[in-house]
Design a protein around this motif. Sequence first.
Motif, short mmCIF file in Angstrom:
data_model
loop_
_atom_site.label_atom_id
_atom_site.label_comp_id
_atom_site.label_asym_id
_atom_site.label_seq_id
_atom_site.Cartn_x
_atom_site.Cartn_y
_atom_site.Cartn_z
N ALA A 154 0.86 -1.27 0.18
CA ALA A 154 -0.17 0.10 -0.02
C ALA A 154 0.98 1.24 -0.04
CB ALA A 154 -0.82 -0.02 1.17
N GLU A 155 2.07 1.32 0.72
CA GLU A 155 2.69 2.38 0.86
C GLU A 155 3.46 2.52 -0.49
OE1 GLU A 155 6.92 3.50 2.95
OE2 GLU A 155 5.43 2.28 4.16
N ASN A 156 3.85 1.57 -0.96
CA ASN A 156 4.53 1.53 -2.33
C ASN A 156 3.54 2.08 -3.50
OD1 ASN A 156 6.37 1.26 -4.52
ND2 ASN A 156 6.11 -0.89 -4.50
N THR A 157 2.20 1.53 -3.35
CA THR A 157 1.52 2.16 -4.42
C THR A 157 1.11 3.58 -4.35
OG1 THR A 157 0.33 -0.12 -4.44
CG2 THR A 157 -1.08 1.79 -5.02
N GLU A 158 1.00 4.02 -2.71
CA GLU A 158 0.99 5.33 -2.68
C GLU A 158 2.06 6.32 -3.22
OE1 GLU A 158 -0.74 8.62 -0.66
OE2 GLU A 158 -1.63 6.97 -0.65
N SER A 159 3.26 5.79 -2.83
CA SER A 159 4.57 6.41 -3.52
C SER A 159 4.53 6.44 -4.95
CB SER A 159 5.67 5.62 -2.97
OG SER A 159 6.83 6.30 -3.58
N THR A 160 4.05 5.34 -5.52
CA THR A 160 4.07 5.31 -7.22
C THR A 160 3.04 6.43 -7.84
OG1 THR A 160 4.69 2.88 -7.05
CG2 THR A 160 3.70 3.79 -9.16
N LYS A 161 1.80 6.50 -6.87
CA LYS A 161 0.97 7.59 -7.32
C LYS A 161 1.33 8.92 -7.39
CE LYS A 161 -3.31 4.44 -6.67
NZ LYS A 161 -4.32 4.41 -6.00
N ARG A 162 2.17 9.10 -6.13
CA ARG A 162 2.62 10.56 -5.88
C ARG A 162 3.64 10.82 -7.07
NH1 ARG A 162 3.26 8.96 -0.46
NH2 ARG A 162 5.50 8.79 -0.77
N THR A 163 4.59 9.99 -7.24
CA THR A 163 5.51 10.15 -8.52
C THR A 163 4.88 10.24 -9.71
OG1 THR A 163 7.07 8.73 -7.41
CG2 THR A 163 7.47 9.06 -9.49
N GLU A 164 3.59 9.66 -9.97
CA GLU A 164 2.81 9.72 -11.26
C GLU A 164 2.57 11.16 -11.40
OE1 GLU A 164 -0.44 7.84 -13.86
OE2 GLU A 164 -0.12 7.10 -11.83
N THR A 165 1.93 11.87 -10.17
CA THR A 165 1.41 13.12 -10.24
C THR A 165 2.41 13.99 -10.48
OG1 THR A 165 -0.33 12.33 -8.49
CG2 THR A 165 0.03 14.58 -8.79
N ASN A 166 3.61 13.99 -9.71
CA ASN A 166 4.57 14.84 -9.77
C ASN A 166 5.31 14.99 -11.08
OD1 ASN A 166 4.32 15.45 -7.23
ND2 ASN A 166 5.96 14.27 -6.39
N THR A 167 5.42 13.72 -11.76
CA THR A 167 5.99 13.92 -13.23
C THR A 167 5.14 14.09 -14.34
OG1 THR A 167 5.43 11.53 -13.25
CG2 THR A 167 8.14 12.29 -12.36
N ALA A 168 3.61 14.31 -13.92
CA ALA A 168 2.49 14.45 -15.01
C ALA A 168 2.91 15.87 -15.78
CB ALA A 168 1.43 14.56 -14.78
N GLU A 169 3.58 16.81 -15.02
CA GLU A 169 3.56 18.03 -15.57
C GLU A 169 4.87 17.97 -16.60
OE1 GLU A 169 3.98 20.98 -12.44
OE2 GLU A 169 1.89 20.58 -11.88
N LEU A 170 5.83 17.17 -15.94
CA LEU A 170 7.13 17.06 -16.88
C LEU A 170 6.97 16.29 -18.25
CD1 LEU A 170 9.86 16.12 -14.14
CD2 LEU A 170 9.84 18.24 -15.37
N VAL A 171 5.98 15.34 -18.40
CA VAL A 171 5.49 14.80 -19.36
C VAL A 171 4.87 15.61 -20.31
CG1 VAL A 171 4.09 12.81 -20.41
CG2 VAL A 171 5.44 12.58 -18.36
N GLU A 172 3.97 16.43 -19.90
CA GLU A 172 3.42 17.39 -20.65
C GLU A 172 4.35 18.30 -21.41
OE1 GLU A 172 0.18 19.29 -18.64
OE2 GLU A 172 -0.68 17.36 -17.86
#
Length: 111
Positions: free
Chosen positions: A47-65
């Motif tokens: 659950a902690e790893n999933t949470e961390s992955t979601k935070r990373t995805e949110t943080n890198t979404a702007e970079l991807v755009e």
Amino acid sequence: MTDTPEIQTPEYVGPERRRSVRDWQESVERRFADGSETMQRLADGLAENTESTKRTETNTAELVEMFQAFKGAFRVFDMIGSLAKPLGYIIMCASAIWGAIIVFKTGGGHR
């Protein structure tokens, strides 16, 4: 005199035998409890790893755009660059013709 085999039954040793069964049962219950604790730790870690992955995805979404926007900009620059080379030749040819016309009109520039 019959030749039938004699049936052997395990000897009952009283409370000691019951005690060993209780020890075995307690060890099995401890192993189940340990397994349950291990599974809970694994579930918590997942659950902690999933949470961390979601935070990373949110943080890198702007970079991807931003990189996708750069990719579009590079396509535009590539098209401009592919047009610039032939346009350069056309402009050079037109300026050479214009220079020749000026030379013929003015008499070559010697006065």
